[in-house]
Design a protein around this motif. Structure first.
Motif, PDB file in Angstrom:
ATOM      1  N   LEU A 134       0.830  -1.203   0.000  1.00 45.36           N
ATOM      2  CA  LEU A 134       0.000   0.000   0.000  1.00 45.36           C
ATOM      3  C   LEU A 134       0.866   1.255   0.000  1.00 45.36           C
ATOM      4  O   LEU A 134       0.580   2.232  -0.707  1.00 45.36           O
ATOM      5  CB  LEU A 134      -0.908   0.000   1.234  1.00 45.36           C
ATOM      6  N   TYR A 135       1.952   1.228   0.768  1.00 48.91           N
ATOM      7  CA  TYR A 135       2.815   2.401   0.892  1.00 48.91           C
ATOM      8  C   TYR A 135       3.624   2.634  -0.388  1.00 48.91           C
ATOM      9  O   TYR A 135       3.944   3.782  -0.716  1.00 48.91           O
ATOM     10  CB  TYR A 135       3.717   2.248   2.112  1.00 48.91           C
ATOM     11  N   VAL A 136       3.934   1.576  -1.105  1.00 51.24           N
ATOM     12  CA  VAL A 136       4.571   1.743  -2.409  1.00 51.24           C
ATOM     13  C   VAL A 136       3.619   2.472  -3.355  1.00 51.24           C
ATOM     14  O   VAL A 136       4.009   3.422  -4.046  1.00 51.24           O
ATOM     15  CB  VAL A 136       4.993   0.383  -2.998  1.00 51.24           C
ATOM     16  N   ALA A 137       2.363   2.058  -3.372  1.00 56.49           N
ATOM     17  CA  ALA A 137       1.380   2.722  -4.235  1.00 56.49           C
ATOM     18  C   ALA A 137       1.166   4.170  -3.816  1.00 56.49           C
ATOM     19  O   ALA A 137       1.071   5.070  -4.663  1.00 56.49           O
ATOM     20  CB  ALA A 137       0.065   1.953  -4.209  1.00 56.49           C
ATOM     21  N   MET A 138       1.082   4.413  -2.511  1.00 54.56           N
ATOM     22  CA  MET A 138       0.964   5.787  -2.016  1.00 54.56           C
ATOM     23  C   MET A 138       2.100   6.651  -2.530  1.00 54.56           C
ATOM     24  O   MET A 138       1.897   7.738  -3.077  1.00 54.56           O
ATOM     25  CB  MET A 138       1.000   5.800  -0.479  1.00 54.56           C
ATOM     26  N   GLY A 139       3.335   6.177  -2.330  1.00 53.85           N
ATOM     27  CA  GLY A 139       4.500   6.955  -2.724  1.00 53.85           C
ATOM     28  C   GLY A 139       4.590   7.178  -4.216  1.00 53.85           C
ATOM     29  O   GLY A 139       5.072   8.227  -4.672  1.00 53.85           O
ATOM     30  N   ALA A 140       4.119   6.203  -4.995  1.00 50.96           N
ATOM     31  CA  ALA A 140       4.206   6.323  -6.451  1.00 50.96           C
ATOM     32  C   ALA A 140       3.333   7.446  -6.990  1.00 50.96           C
ATOM     33  O   ALA A 140       3.497   7.869  -8.138  1.00 50.96           O
ATOM     34  CB  ALA A 140       3.826   4.998  -7.117  1.00 50.96           C
ATOM     35  N   ALA A 141       2.411   7.938  -6.169  1.00 52.80           N
ATOM     36  CA  ALA A 141       1.591   9.085  -6.571  1.00 52.80           C
ATOM     37  C   ALA A 141       2.249  10.415  -6.200  1.00 52.80           C
ATOM     38  O   ALA A 141       1.731  11.469  -6.557  1.00 52.80           O
ATOM     39  CB  ALA A 141       0.213   9.000  -5.919  1.00 52.80           C
ATOM     40  N   GLY A 142       3.369  10.356  -5.482  1.00 48.35           N
ATOM     41  CA  GLY A 142       4.068  11.579  -5.122  1.00 48.35           C
ATOM     42  C   GLY A 142       4.004  11.853  -3.628  1.00 48.35           C
ATOM     43  O   GLY A 142       3.344  11.158  -2.859  1.00 48.35           O
ATOM     44  N   GLU A 143       4.715  12.888  -3.199  1.00 51.10           N
ATOM     45  CA  GLU A 143       4.782  13.251  -1.783  1.00 51.10           C
ATOM     46  C   GLU A 143       3.406  13.540  -1.217  1.00 51.10           C
ATOM     47  O   GLU A 143       3.091  13.189  -0.082  1.00 51.10           O
ATOM     48  CB  GLU A 143       5.694  14.471  -1.604  1.00 51.10           C
ATOM     49  N   ARG A 144       2.574  14.207  -2.008  1.00 50.88           N
ATOM     50  CA  ARG A 144       1.188  14.480  -1.611  1.00 50.88           C
ATOM     51  C   ARG A 144       0.266  13.782  -2.606  1.00 50.88           C
ATOM     52  O   ARG A 144       0.381  13.987  -3.805  1.00 50.88           O
ATOM     53  CB  ARG A 144       0.910  15.990  -1.589  1.00 50.88           C
ATOM     54  N   PHE A 145      -0.622  12.950  -2.103  1.00 47.40           N
ATOM     55  CA  PHE A 145      -1.446  12.121  -2.972  1.00 47.40           C
ATOM     56  C   PHE A 145      -2.920  12.328  -2.667  1.00 47.40           C
ATOM     57  O   PHE A 145      -3.308  12.785  -1.584  1.00 47.40           O
ATOM     58  CB  PHE A 145      -1.099  10.635  -2.775  1.00 47.40           C
ATOM     59  N   ALA A 146      -3.740  11.981  -3.630  1.00 44.30           N
ATOM     60  CA  ALA A 146      -5.179  11.883  -3.438  1.00 44.30           C
ATOM     61  C   ALA A 146      -5.547  10.413  -3.535  1.00 44.30           C
ATOM     62  O   ALA A 146      -5.184   9.737  -4.502  1.00 44.30           O
ATOM     63  CB  ALA A 146      -5.916  12.691  -4.511  1.00 44.30           C
ATOM     64  N   ALA A 147      -6.218   9.912  -2.515  1.00 40.24           N
ATOM     65  CA  ALA A 147      -6.570   8.491  -2.452  1.00 40.24           C
ATOM     66  C   ALA A 147      -8.071   8.320  -2.655  1.00 40.24           C
ATOM     67  O   ALA A 147      -8.879   9.049  -2.063  1.00 40.24           O
ATOM     68  CB  ALA A 147      -6.158   7.899  -1.104  1.00 40.24           C
ATOM     69  N   THR A 148      -8.429   7.349  -3.481  1.00 38.49           N
ATOM     70  CA  THR A 148      -9.834   7.026  -3.728  1.00 38.49           C
ATOM     71  C   THR A 148     -10.035   5.532  -3.542  1.00 38.49           C
ATOM     72  O   THR A 148      -9.328   4.730  -4.159  1.00 38.49           O
ATOM     73  CB  THR A 148     -10.245   7.402  -5.171  1.00 38.49           C
ATOM     74  N   ARG A 149     -10.971   5.167  -2.692  1.00 41.76           N
ATOM     75  CA  ARG A 149     -11.292   3.744  -2.561  1.00 41.76           C
ATOM     76  C   ARG A 149     -12.138   3.326  -3.758  1.00 41.76           C
ATOM     77  O   ARG A 149     -13.199   3.883  -4.016  1.00 41.76           O
ATOM     78  CB  ARG A 149     -12.046   3.472  -1.255  1.00 41.76           C
ATOM     79  N   MET A 150     -11.659   2.332  -4.487  1.00 41.41           N
ATOM     80  CA  MET A 150     -12.339   1.889  -5.703  1.00 41.41           C
ATOM     81  C   MET A 150     -13.302   0.731  -5.440  1.00 41.41           C
ATOM     82  O   MET A 150     -14.292   0.555  -6.155  1.00 41.41           O
ATOM     83  CB  MET A 150     -11.310   1.441  -6.744  1.00 41.41           C
ATOM     84  N   HIS A 151     -12.981  -0.087  -4.454  1.00 43.24           N
ATOM     85  CA  HIS A 151     -13.784  -1.280  -4.188  1.00 43.24           C
ATOM     86  C   HIS A 151     -13.674  -1.625  -2.714  1.00 43.24           C
ATOM     87  O   HIS A 151     -12.631  -1.419  -2.094  1.00 43.24           O
ATOM     88  CB  HIS A 151     -13.302  -2.468  -5.029  1.00 43.24           C
ATOM     89  N   ASP A 152     -14.756  -2.170  -2.168  1.00 40.28           N
ATOM     90  CA  ASP A 152     -14.744  -2.587  -0.766  1.00 40.28           C
ATOM     91  C   ASP A 152     -15.615  -3.822  -0.606  1.00 40.28           C
ATOM     92  O   ASP A 152     -16.811  -3.786  -0.869  1.00 40.28           O
ATOM     93  CB  ASP A 152     -15.263  -1.462   0.125  1.00 40.28           C
ATOM     94  N   SER A 153     -14.994  -4.925  -0.237  1.00 43.76           N
ATOM     95  CA  SER A 153     -15.726  -6.138   0.111  1.00 43.76           C
ATOM     96  C   SER A 153     -14.844  -6.917   1.071  1.00 43.76           C
ATOM     97  O   SER A 153     -13.735  -6.492   1.394  1.00 43.76           O
ATOM     98  CB  SER A 153     -16.061  -6.974  -1.136  1.00 43.76           C
ATOM     99  N   SER A 154     -15.333  -8.045   1.546  1.00 42.85           N
ATOM    100  CA  SER A 154     -14.518  -8.861   2.447  1.00 42.85           C
ATOM    101  C   SER A 154     -14.599 -10.315   2.012  1.00 42.85           C
ATOM    102  O   SER A 154     -15.521 -10.723   1.311  1.00 42.85           O
ATOM    103  CB  SER A 154     -14.978  -8.724   3.898  1.00 42.85           C
TER     104      SER A 154
END
Length: 276
Positions: free
Chosen positions: A234-254
């Motif tokens: 998750l943190y790799v994906a966060m960082g790949a968007a840059g120092e400041r990112f916008a996060a959007t949840r695309m899907h949620d299930s269990s």
């Protein structure tokens, strides 16, 4: 023609048999490619590619499909994902990581573990896009992996899709009874929803400091991640968007009640979007 920038993604890949299961997460992954520009290559940071003390980047031109699990349906072991590698991109990424002060090396003769091929089999079943696998360091922690991601920031503008493949929650001991019984559709317990709710709020706020310190600050952090290798992508994906990112949840299930299959999309915050 100008290529559209790609976001970075966090994919909860779930149990290996998600690729053949009738679940909401599997159905969602099958439709994901239609919502994205077609990438020229894919980089996957997989929770199952563990290397301590540095970052390994797969540089094999024709990686094999590795069935790194046991006890599942025979048909799962017959699945192949023959996507090509891209050694030149792998070596460039290793160089970018080293330039960012991170120990890194290109690694040949490394196949695709199921953290790589299982979600890609659902998202890009034709296996016709080059794929490079990236390791996680089980001892590195969130901050290290955020740095790894930041070293990749910009690949999306070049048509390279960066994916962190792990699990939003990952307590296998708690999941095993339901997994053995094949009971996928169970209520989510409070200790899981308490953790995911906290993470969702911090991701939506872009609260990097809190997220990097999730193990101390998030409720039920250790219960949901006894070890944190499945959250590190998750943190790799966060960082790949840059120092400041916008996060959007695309899907949620269990799955099995306790495995959150949440999927996230990360893009540069508007302040970081270059003017055109």
């Amino acid at each position: 023609m100008t290529r559209s920038a790609l976001p970075a993604l966090f994919i909860s890949h779930g149990s290996p048999d998600t690729v053949i299961a009738d679940t909401a997460a599997a159905a969602w992954m099958r439709g994901l490619a239609a919502d994205l520009p077609r990438p020229r290559a894919i980089v996957v940071a997989s929770a199952h590619f563990e290397v301590s003390g540095g970052v390994a980047v797969s540089a094999d031109p024709a990686p094999e499909t590795v069935h790194d699990f046991g006890g599942f349906a025979p048909e799962l072991y017959r699945i192949e994902y023959p996507a090509p590698g891209e050694p030149e991109l792998a070596r460039r990424i290793a160089g970018d990581l080293e330039a960012a002060g991170l120990a890194a090396r290109a690694l040949e003769k490394h196949g695709f573990d199921h953290g790589v091929w299982a979600p890609l089999k659902l998202i890009y079943p034709e296996a016709d896009i080059p794929v490079v696998a990236l390791s996680v360091d089980p001892n590195g922690g969130p901050e290290h992996h955020f740095r790894v991601g930041k070293a990749l920031a910009g690949l999306g503008r070049e048509g390279v899709l960066v994916i962190g493949s792990g699990s939003f929650t990952h307590n296998l001991r708690a999941a095993f009874p339901a997994l053995r019984a094949g009971r996928r559709h169970l209520d989510v317990p409070d200790w899981v929803s308490g953790f995911t709710g906290w993470m969702e709020a911090k991701l939506a706020d872009g609260a990097v400091d809190a997220l990097l310190d999730y193990r101390e600050r998030a409720p039920f952090a250790v219960e949901n991640h006894p070890t944190d290798e499945h959250l590190l992508p998750l943190y790799v994906a966060m960082g790949a968007a840059g120092e400041r990112f916008a996060a959007t949840r695309m899907h949620d299930s269990s799955d099995f009640g306790v495995l959150s299959m949440a999927m996230w999309r990360f893009e540069p915050a508007l302040a970081e979007t270059p003017a055109v």
